[in-house]
Design a protein around this motif. Structure first.
Motif, PDB file in Angstrom:
ATOM      1  N   ALA A 140       0.835  -1.258  -0.061  1.00  0.00           N
ATOM      2  CA  ALA A 140       0.037   0.071  -0.180  1.00  0.00           C
ATOM      3  C   ALA A 140       0.945   1.266   0.173  1.00  0.00           C
ATOM      4  O   ALA A 140       1.703   1.564   0.987  1.00  0.00           O
ATOM      5  N   VAL A 141       1.065   2.002  -1.234  1.00  0.00           N
ATOM      6  CA  VAL A 141       1.860   3.211  -1.305  1.00  0.00           C
ATOM      7  C   VAL A 141       0.944   4.174  -1.868  1.00  0.00           C
ATOM      8  O   VAL A 141       0.448   4.431  -2.739  1.00  0.00           O
ATOM      9  N   GLU A 142       0.573   4.825  -0.544  1.00  0.00           N
ATOM     10  CA  GLU A 142      -0.446   6.047  -0.634  1.00  0.00           C
ATOM     11  C   GLU A 142      -1.447   5.626  -1.420  1.00  0.00           C
ATOM     12  O   GLU A 142      -2.226   4.984  -0.818  1.00  0.00           O
ATOM     13  N   MET A 143      -2.065   6.173  -2.553  1.00  0.00           N
ATOM     14  CA  MET A 143      -3.304   5.833  -3.237  1.00  0.00           C
ATOM     15  C   MET A 143      -3.102   4.908  -4.333  1.00  0.00           C
ATOM     16  O   MET A 143      -4.009   4.702  -4.899  1.00  0.00           O
ATOM     17  N   ARG A 144      -2.091   4.153  -4.222  1.00  0.00           N
ATOM     18  CA  ARG A 144      -1.653   3.240  -5.286  1.00  0.00           C
ATOM     19  C   ARG A 144      -1.497   1.992  -4.297  1.00  0.00           C
ATOM     20  O   ARG A 144      -0.820   1.685  -3.369  1.00  0.00           O
ATOM     21  N   LEU A 145      -1.710   0.982  -5.080  1.00  0.00           N
ATOM     22  CA  LEU A 145      -1.438  -0.425  -4.572  1.00  0.00           C
ATOM     23  C   LEU A 145      -0.476  -1.207  -5.822  1.00  0.00           C
ATOM     24  O   LEU A 145      -1.134  -1.393  -6.794  1.00  0.00           O
ATOM     25  N   TYR A 146       0.355  -1.897  -5.131  1.00  0.00           N
ATOM     26  CA  TYR A 146       1.423  -2.476  -5.939  1.00  0.00           C
ATOM     27  C   TYR A 146       1.392  -3.946  -5.548  1.00  0.00           C
ATOM     28  O   TYR A 146       1.198  -4.387  -4.435  1.00  0.00           O
ATOM     29  N   GLN A 147       1.533  -4.816  -6.584  1.00  0.00           N
ATOM     30  CA  GLN A 147       1.591  -6.251  -6.428  1.00  0.00           C
ATOM     31  C   GLN A 147       2.654  -6.909  -7.190  1.00  0.00           C
ATOM     32  O   GLN A 147       2.776  -6.568  -8.707  1.00  0.00           O
ATOM     33  N   THR A 148       3.579  -7.841  -6.684  1.00  0.00           N
ATOM     34  CA  THR A 148       4.611  -8.544  -7.383  1.00  0.00           C
ATOM     35  C   THR A 148       4.117  -9.995  -7.262  1.00  0.00           C
ATOM     36  O   THR A 148       3.543 -10.115  -6.106  1.00  0.00           O
ATOM     37  N   VAL A 149       4.205 -10.659  -8.174  1.00  0.00           N
ATOM     38  CA  VAL A 149       3.743 -12.361  -8.262  1.00  0.00           C
ATOM     39  C   VAL A 149       4.551 -13.127  -8.961  1.00  0.00           C
ATOM     40  O   VAL A 149       5.097 -12.695  -9.917  1.00  0.00           O
ATOM     41  N   VAL A 150       4.805 -14.115  -8.270  1.00  0.00           N
ATOM     42  CA  VAL A 150       5.234 -15.264  -8.887  1.00  0.00           C
ATOM     43  C   VAL A 150       4.239 -16.559  -8.880  1.00  0.00           C
ATOM     44  O   VAL A 150       3.722 -16.946  -7.571  1.00  0.00           O
ATOM     45  N   SER A 151       4.055 -17.172 -10.010  1.00  0.00           N
ATOM     46  CA  SER A 151       3.047 -18.167  -9.951  1.00  0.00           C
ATOM     47  C   SER A 151       3.481 -19.371 -10.635  1.00  0.00           C
ATOM     48  O   SER A 151       4.286 -19.128 -11.824  1.00  0.00           O
ATOM     49  N   GLY A 152       3.160 -20.607 -10.264  1.00  0.00           N
ATOM     50  CA  GLY A 152       3.846 -21.716 -10.864  1.00  0.00           C
ATOM     51  C   GLY A 152       3.641 -22.709 -10.194  1.00  0.00           C
ATOM     52  O   GLY A 152       2.751 -22.953  -9.098  1.00  0.00           O
ATOM     53  N   SER A 153       4.498 -23.882  -9.997  1.00  0.00           N
ATOM     54  CA  SER A 153       4.743 -25.057  -9.178  1.00  0.00           C
ATOM     55  C   SER A 153       4.725 -24.470  -7.863  1.00  0.00           C
ATOM     56  O   SER A 153       5.431 -23.536  -7.570  1.00  0.00           O
ATOM     57  N   LYS A 154       4.513 -25.358  -6.961  1.00  0.00           N
ATOM     58  CA  LYS A 154       5.066 -25.015  -5.412  1.00  0.00           C
ATOM     59  C   LYS A 154       6.629 -24.947  -5.299  1.00  0.00           C
ATOM     60  O   LYS A 154       6.897 -23.900  -4.450  1.00  0.00           O
ATOM     61  N   ALA A 155       7.467 -25.776  -6.171  1.00  0.00           N
ATOM     62  CA  ALA A 155       8.918 -25.628  -5.874  1.00  0.00           C
ATOM     63  C   ALA A 155       9.386 -24.350  -6.547  1.00  0.00           C
ATOM     64  O   ALA A 155      10.150 -23.589  -6.128  1.00  0.00           O
ATOM     65  N   PHE A 156       8.385 -24.013  -7.834  1.00  0.00           N
ATOM     66  CA  PHE A 156       8.869 -22.856  -8.497  1.00  0.00           C
ATOM     67  C   PHE A 156       8.797 -21.500  -7.604  1.00  0.00           C
ATOM     68  O   PHE A 156       9.736 -20.461  -7.541  1.00  0.00           O
TER      69      PHE A 156
END
Length: 173
Positions: A140-156
């Motif tokens: 939560a950065v002031e009026m902005r919402l950032y998201q970083t995501v890694v999706s894949g296998s549990k190991a990945f």
């Protein structure tokens, strides 16, 4: 607000159109987004429009898909209008984002911890579903919402590449 957060947090489960990324990591700078991140390949940028009770909002997204690993790296952000979070503190916003992520993933929250991006609060989440796992950091950065995501296998999502991507995200404003 709920509808937008669900849209933002559901994106990691949507297949992208990017080509296979190599292991050639390069810095990516988003002047508009005010961030820098390392990515393993050539990212695709896109904008999605979401009509919400708060008005029409733009979700800006960066995606690198690894087809061989059936995995993806994503950075997204959305700006909210002034007053959109009236009466809600950052913790409530992050709790709401967490709940929306778990619901949209049709998954189970396996781990959560409080984190920060400089002076801004965030959460790191690990969500598992029948298709694999998602590891995401929401800020939560002031009026902005950032998201970083890694999706894949549990190991990945626990790999060195996942860690490298998530740890490289920095604000550049």
């Amino acid at each position: 607000m709920k509808r937008l957060l669900v849209i933002i947090l559901a994106l990691p489960f949507v297949a992208g159109a990017a080509g296979d990324a190599g292991k050639d990591w390069k810095p990516f700078h988003s002047k508009e987004g005010g961030y820098d991140v390392l990515v393993p390949g050539i990212p695709l940028e896109s904008i999605q429009i979401a009509k919400t009770g708060l008005g029409t909002l733009e979700l800006k997204m960066l995606l690198v898909e690894l087809k061989k690993e059936n995995a993806a790296f994503v950075v997204s952000f959305a700006d909210f209008p002034e007053g959109a979070f009236k009466g809600a503190d950052d913790e409530k916003r992050l709790n709401f984002a967490r709940n929306g992520a778990v619901t949209s993933a049709k998954g189970r929250l396996k781990a959560e911890k409080k984190i920060a991006l400089g002076k801004y609060p965030g959460r790191e989440l690990l969500i598992e579903n029948d298709k694999g796992a998602v590891r995401t950091r929401v800020y939560a950065v002031e009026m902005r919402l950032y998201q970083t995501v890694v999706s894949g296998s549990k190991a990945f999502v626990h790999s060195k590449d996942a860690e490298r991507f998530l740890d490289s995200f920095k604000l550049s404003k």
